[in-house]
Design a protein around this motif. Sequence first.
Motif, PDB file in Angstrom:
ATOM      1  N   TRP A 237     -13.424   0.430 -12.127  1.00  0.00           N
ATOM      2  CA  TRP A 237     -12.164   0.943 -12.191  1.00  0.00           C
ATOM      3  C   TRP A 237     -11.721   1.639 -13.690  1.00  0.00           C
ATOM      4  N   ARG A 238     -11.535   2.834 -13.854  1.00  0.00           N
ATOM      5  CA  ARG A 238     -10.962   3.622 -12.752  1.00  0.00           C
ATOM      6  C   ARG A 238     -12.094   4.425 -12.033  1.00  0.00           C
ATOM      7  N   SER A 239     -12.175   4.309 -10.625  1.00  0.00           N
ATOM      8  CA  SER A 239     -13.141   5.201  -9.816  1.00  0.00           C
ATOM      9  C   SER A 239     -12.260   5.733  -8.680  1.00  0.00           C
ATOM     10  N   PHE A 240     -13.029   5.862  -7.379  1.00  0.00           N
ATOM     11  CA  PHE A 240     -12.349   6.554  -6.298  1.00  0.00           C
ATOM     12  C   PHE A 240     -11.218   5.747  -5.772  1.00  0.00           C
ATOM     13  N   GLU A 241     -10.282   6.578  -5.582  1.00  0.00           N
ATOM     14  CA  GLU A 241      -9.197   5.960  -5.400  1.00  0.00           C
ATOM     15  C   GLU A 241      -8.885   5.103  -4.143  1.00  0.00           C
ATOM     16  N   ALA A 242      -9.969   5.493  -3.174  1.00  0.00           N
ATOM     17  CA  ALA A 242      -9.613   5.056  -1.893  1.00  0.00           C
ATOM     18  C   ALA A 242     -10.202   3.556  -1.592  1.00  0.00           C
ATOM     19  N   TYR A 243     -11.021   3.090  -2.823  1.00  0.00           N
ATOM     20  CA  TYR A 243     -11.733   1.756  -2.797  1.00  0.00           C
ATOM     21  C   TYR A 243     -10.787   0.762  -2.553  1.00  0.00           C
ATOM     22  N   PRO A 244      -9.788   0.624  -3.544  1.00  0.00           N
ATOM     23  CA  PRO A 244      -8.946  -0.663  -3.243  1.00  0.00           C
ATOM     24  C   PRO A 244      -8.009  -0.531  -2.133  1.00  0.00           C
ATOM     25  N   VAL A 245      -7.616   0.901  -1.396  1.00  0.00           N
ATOM     26  CA  VAL A 245      -7.085   0.820  -0.348  1.00  0.00           C
ATOM     27  C   VAL A 245      -7.762   0.203   0.946  1.00  0.00           C
ATOM     28  N   LEU A 246      -9.027   0.687   0.925  1.00  0.00           N
ATOM     29  CA  LEU A 246      -9.928   0.334   1.965  1.00  0.00           C
ATOM     30  C   LEU A 246      -9.979  -1.258   2.060  1.00  0.00           C
ATOM     31  N   ALA A 247     -10.401  -1.855   0.903  1.00  0.00           N
ATOM     32  CA  ALA A 247     -10.422  -3.227   0.409  1.00  0.00           C
ATOM     33  C   ALA A 247      -9.481  -3.899   1.258  1.00  0.00           C
ATOM     34  N   ALA A 248      -7.967  -3.643   0.922  1.00  0.00           N
ATOM     35  CA  ALA A 248      -7.012  -4.139   1.254  1.00  0.00           C
ATOM     36  C   ALA A 248      -7.008  -4.333   2.949  1.00  0.00           C
ATOM     37  N   LEU A 249      -7.190  -3.033   3.339  1.00  0.00           N
ATOM     38  CA  LEU A 249      -6.804  -2.758   4.831  1.00  0.00           C
ATOM     39  C   LEU A 249      -8.048  -3.787   5.518  1.00  0.00           C
ATOM     40  N   ALA A 250      -9.425  -4.011   4.912  1.00  0.00           N
ATOM     41  CA  ALA A 250     -10.368  -4.545   5.379  1.00  0.00           C
ATOM     42  C   ALA A 250     -10.150  -6.013   5.398  1.00  0.00           C
ATOM     43  N   GLY A 251      -9.305  -6.517   4.338  1.00  0.00           N
ATOM     44  CA  GLY A 251      -8.920  -8.066   4.155  1.00  0.00           C
ATOM     45  C   GLY A 251      -9.874  -8.589   3.101  1.00  0.00           C
ATOM     46  N   LEU A 252     -10.359  -7.607   2.489  1.00  0.00           N
ATOM     47  CA  LEU A 252     -11.521  -8.070   1.190  1.00  0.00           C
ATOM     48  C   LEU A 252     -10.666  -8.322  -0.001  1.00  0.00           C
ATOM     49  N   ARG A 253     -11.040  -9.240  -0.833  1.00  0.00           N
ATOM     50  CA  ARG A 253     -10.553  -9.698  -1.959  1.00  0.00           C
ATOM     51  C   ARG A 253     -11.040  -8.652  -3.032  1.00  0.00           C
ATOM     52  N   LYS A 254     -10.408  -7.791  -3.720  1.00  0.00           N
ATOM     53  CA  LYS A 254     -10.591  -6.811  -4.974  1.00  0.00           C
ATOM     54  C   LYS A 254     -11.132  -7.288  -6.194  1.00  0.00           C
ATOM     55  N   VAL A 255     -12.129  -6.954  -6.634  1.00  0.00           N
ATOM     56  CA  VAL A 255     -12.772  -7.348  -8.269  1.00  0.00           C
ATOM     57  C   VAL A 255     -13.010  -6.026  -8.753  1.00  0.00           C
ATOM     58  N   ALA A 256     -12.086  -5.584  -9.564  1.00  0.00           N
ATOM     59  CA  ALA A 256     -12.246  -4.315 -10.313  1.00  0.00           C
ATOM     60  C   ALA A 256     -12.761  -4.666 -11.761  1.00  0.00           C
ATOM     61  N   VAL A 257     -13.487  -3.749 -11.900  1.00  0.00           N
ATOM     62  CA  VAL A 257     -14.386  -4.275 -13.263  1.00  0.00           C
ATOM     63  C   VAL A 257     -14.117  -2.826 -14.289  1.00  0.00           C
ATOM     64  N   PRO A 258     -13.474  -3.110 -15.294  1.00  0.00           N
ATOM     65  CA  PRO A 258     -13.122  -1.812 -16.184  1.00  0.00           C
ATOM     66  C   PRO A 258     -14.311  -1.128 -16.546  1.00  0.00           C
TER      67      PRO A 258
ATOM     68  N   LEU B  89       1.012  -1.171   0.042  1.00  0.00           N
ATOM     69  CA  LEU B  89      -0.070   0.052   0.002  1.00  0.00           C
ATOM     70  C   LEU B  89       0.725   1.259   0.176  1.00  0.00           C
ATOM     71  N   PRO B  90       0.644   2.355  -0.947  1.00  0.00           N
ATOM     72  CA  PRO B  90       1.363   3.329  -0.930  1.00  0.00           C
ATOM     73  C   PRO B  90       1.409   4.295   0.083  1.00  0.00           C
ATOM     74  N   GLY B  91      -0.103   4.432   0.735  1.00  0.00           N
ATOM     75  CA  GLY B  91      -0.469   5.274   1.545  1.00  0.00           C
ATOM     76  C   GLY B  91      -0.868   6.472   1.170  1.00  0.00           C
ATOM     77  N   PHE B  92      -1.650   7.327   1.675  1.00  0.00           N
ATOM     78  CA  PHE B  92      -2.032   8.683   1.239  1.00  0.00           C
ATOM     79  C   PHE B  92      -1.006   9.740   1.402  1.00  0.00           C
ATOM     80  N   ARG B  93      -0.624  10.327  -0.057  1.00  0.00           N
ATOM     81  CA  ARG B  93       0.413  11.305   0.303  1.00  0.00           C
ATOM     82  C   ARG B  93      -0.677  12.395  -0.722  1.00  0.00           C
ATOM     83  N   PRO B  94      -0.832  13.648  -0.145  1.00  0.00           N
ATOM     84  CA  PRO B  94      -1.338  14.420  -0.891  1.00  0.00           C
ATOM     85  C   PRO B  94      -0.438  15.173  -1.865  1.00  0.00           C
TER      86      PRO B  94
END
Length: 360
Positions: A112-133, A15-20
Motif C-alpha cells: 500500500w499504496r497499490s490497486f484501490e480495489a484490494y482492501p474493498v475486495l478483502a472486506a467483502l470476502a471477510g478477509l483480515r487486511k494486512v497492508a504493507v507500506p 465501505l465507500p463504494g465505487f464512485r467514478p
Amino acid sequence: MNEVLPRLRSVLDDLPGFRPGPVHAAANGTVHLLAANESPDGPLPSVAAAVADAIGDINRYPDGAVTALNEDIARRLGTDPDQVVVGCGSVGVAQMLFEAVGEPGAEVVYAWRSFEAYPVLAALAGLRKVAVPLRGDRHDLTAMAAAITADTRLVIVCNPNNPTGTVMRRAEIERFLAAVPADCLVVFDEAYHEYVRDADVPDALTLLDGRPNVVVLRTFSKAFGLAGLRVGYLVAHPHVAAQVRKTRLPYAVNHLAQVAARASLRAEDELRARVEDVVKERDRMRNALLDAGWSVPASEANLLWLKLGDESVGFAAACAASGVNVKAFPGEGVRVSVGAPAANDALLAVAFDYSRPSEH
C-alpha cells in the motif's frame, strides 16, 4: 418515529463504494481522459466488425464456460485451458480469488499504496487486511514476507504497481517466493504487463513451474483496449483454477466481451504496435517532467505517478480547469494515464504552468 432499517452486513458501513470521478471539461469544451489508465485508441476495425456481427446473438446467454476464449488464451500463452479462468475484468477475477480463500480468520497481504480495489475486495470476502507500506514507491517484499502468518491465505504483488508504475525484478521476486509458505497463494497482478520494457522484470508465467501457489492475473482492459467490455483472466495450477472457477457468477463474461477478446488475440500484432506508441509517449512525458523539476518514478505501466503530497488535490484541480482529467490521491500524489499525444501535451502544459513541487 424513528425508521427501522433492515439489518445488513456491518462491514458495508465502512465501505465507500465505487464512485467514478466526474468528467471535467475546459471552458471551450475540451476533455482529456487521463484518469483511468485506459487505452487512448478505439477498437481495431477487425475487433469492431466481430462485435457488430455478434450483436444479433445477444438474445441468447453467452457461453457460461467461456470455452473458446479459454482455449484461445491458453494457446496464446502456451499453457493448458484447465489452468485459465476468465472473468469480468481482472478485478472480477480478483474478487473470485478473494472469495475462494475468504473465511473467518483468514488474512490477505498486499502493498500500500497499490490497486484501490484490494482492501474493498478483502472486506467483502471477510478477509483480515494486512497492508504493507511501499518503500521508495516500490513493494517492500522483505516486509511483505515478514507479514505472512499462519492465517495468511493470499499475498498480492501488483507488478507493475498501480498507481506508481514501479516494478519488482526477478532476483527479489525469487527470494520472496522462497520465503512464502507453499500453502499461501501468491498472486501477481500483471494488468500492465504489456507495457513493461525492463528486461529484468519477469513474466510471472515463468514463475508457475513447480509452484502450485503462484497465480498470474491479467486483463484485456488496458493494452487490448477492451475496458468497456470487462474481460480478465488468471493462469494458475489446475487445482487452484478449478476451485476459483466455482466462484464465478453464471454467465459473468458477456457474449460481446468474449467475441471481442478472441478477435483482439487474433489482432495482437496491431494492438502491440499501439502499445509501443503508448510506451514512447510515457517516456516522453516523464522525461519532460523530470527536465522541469518534477519527481516522477520510472514507470513500466501506461501511467505516471506525480509525487505531490499535499499539492495533489490542487494540481488535479488545475488539470480539471484545462479539461485534463487525472486521478488524485489526497496527501500522496496524482496518477496520470498516458493518452494520445494531444492529451499528454495538455497535461504537460498544465504541469509547466503549475508551481514546481520543490517550491512548496
